[in-house]
Design a protein around this motif. Sequence first.
Motif, PDB file in Angstrom:
ATOM      1  N   ILE A   4       0.862  -1.180   0.000  1.00 51.05           N
ATOM      2  CA  ILE A   4       0.000   0.000   0.000  1.00 51.05           C
ATOM      3  C   ILE A   4       0.897   1.229   0.000  1.00 51.05           C
ATOM      4  N   THR A   5       0.692   2.105  -0.984  1.00 54.12           N
ATOM      5  CA  THR A   5       1.445   3.352  -1.045  1.00 54.12           C
ATOM      6  C   THR A   5       0.472   4.531  -1.047  1.00 54.12           C
ATOM      7  N   LEU A   6       0.963   5.672  -0.606  1.00 53.04           N
ATOM      8  CA  LEU A   6       0.174   6.899  -0.576  1.00 53.04           C
ATOM      9  C   LEU A   6       0.820   7.921  -1.490  1.00 53.04           C
ATOM     10  N   VAL A   7      -0.017   8.630  -2.229  1.00 53.82           N
ATOM     11  CA  VAL A   7       0.444   9.698  -3.111  1.00 53.82           C
ATOM     12  C   VAL A   7      -0.470  10.892  -2.893  1.00 53.82           C
ATOM     13  N   ARG A   8       0.117  12.072  -2.753  1.00 49.83           N
ATOM     14  CA  ARG A   8      -0.693  13.281  -2.728  1.00 49.83           C
ATOM     15  C   ARG A   8      -0.698  13.798  -4.149  1.00 49.83           C
ATOM     16  N   GLY A   9      -1.887  13.883  -4.747  1.00 48.50           N
ATOM     17  CA  GLY A   9      -1.924  14.369  -6.124  1.00 48.50           C
ATOM     18  C   GLY A   9      -3.224  14.065  -6.838  1.00 48.50           C
ATOM     19  N   ASP A  10      -3.115  14.045  -8.149  1.00 52.07           N
ATOM     20  CA  ASP A  10      -4.239  13.915  -9.063  1.00 52.07           C
ATOM     21  C   ASP A  10      -4.325  12.473  -9.557  1.00 52.07           C
ATOM     22  N   ILE A  11      -5.404  11.794  -9.239  1.00 51.91           N
ATOM     23  CA  ILE A  11      -5.548  10.385  -9.621  1.00 51.91           C
ATOM     24  C   ILE A  11      -5.532  10.205 -11.143  1.00 51.91           C
ATOM     25  N   THR A  12      -5.953  11.227 -11.879  1.00 50.54           N
ATOM     26  CA  THR A  12      -5.986  11.094 -13.342  1.00 50.54           C
ATOM     27  C   THR A  12      -4.592  11.147 -13.964  1.00 50.54           C
ATOM     28  N   ARG A  13      -3.587  11.465 -13.160  1.00 47.06           N
ATOM     29  CA  ARG A  13      -2.195  11.538 -13.647  1.00 47.06           C
ATOM     30  C   ARG A  13      -1.384  10.291 -13.269  1.00 47.06           C
ATOM     31  N   GLN A  14      -2.023   9.287 -12.688  1.00 54.05           N
ATOM     32  CA  GLN A  14      -1.310   8.093 -12.242  1.00 54.05           C
ATOM     33  C   GLN A  14      -1.088   7.120 -13.401  1.00 54.05           C
ATOM     34  N   THR A  15       0.072   6.458 -13.368  1.00 57.15           N
ATOM     35  CA  THR A  15       0.386   5.399 -14.321  1.00 57.15           C
ATOM     36  C   THR A  15       0.227   4.080 -13.577  1.00 57.15           C
ATOM     37  N   VAL A  16      -0.895   3.417 -13.818  1.00 57.34           N
ATOM     38  CA  VAL A  16      -1.254   2.167 -13.147  1.00 57.34           C
ATOM     39  C   VAL A  16      -2.046   1.309 -14.124  1.00 57.34           C
TER      40      VAL A  16
END
Length: 169
Positions: A4-16
């Motif tokens: 489990i990782t946490l990112v502060r940011g915009d979900i639409t900019r994630q590479t997954v």
Amino acid sequence: MTTITLVRGDITRQTVDAIVNAANSSLLGGGGVDGAIHRRGGPAILEECRALRASRYGKGLPTGRAVATTAGELDARWVIHTVGPVHSGSEDRSELLASCYRESLRVADELGARTVAFPAISTGVYRWPMDDAARIAVETVRSARTAVEEVRFVLFDDRAYETFAARLN
């Protein structure tokens, strides 16, 4: 074991492999995360959502359930749409919120997704208190039986990030 990782940011900019959309039951777009995903992902997502409404989900996607579409122009293969519950002071809807995470991971497993980005489901217009939402999200993902290798909680602001970080530790 799922990381489990946490990112502060915009979900639409994630590479997954898959981005989870906090959708409304209509599947036809809305505000918040839902609107952002539809705007950035382009018309292909809405087209598949309309087809789902015309076939299996004529009355809309039930709360706590999940369904996948293309990710359109997002840097992902799929969008997994899930309908979070509206928070209630008089009725415990925690199981429905937990179901959003479980069902999204089940769909991810069916697709073969190994990396999945989640927003903080139901914490926006559905008014779920952030601390309780973070507790449910982290506990549900930790206890899920899934082949997903990384669950990334993508949190829009510092308060959400700090709340999830406290629950993760």
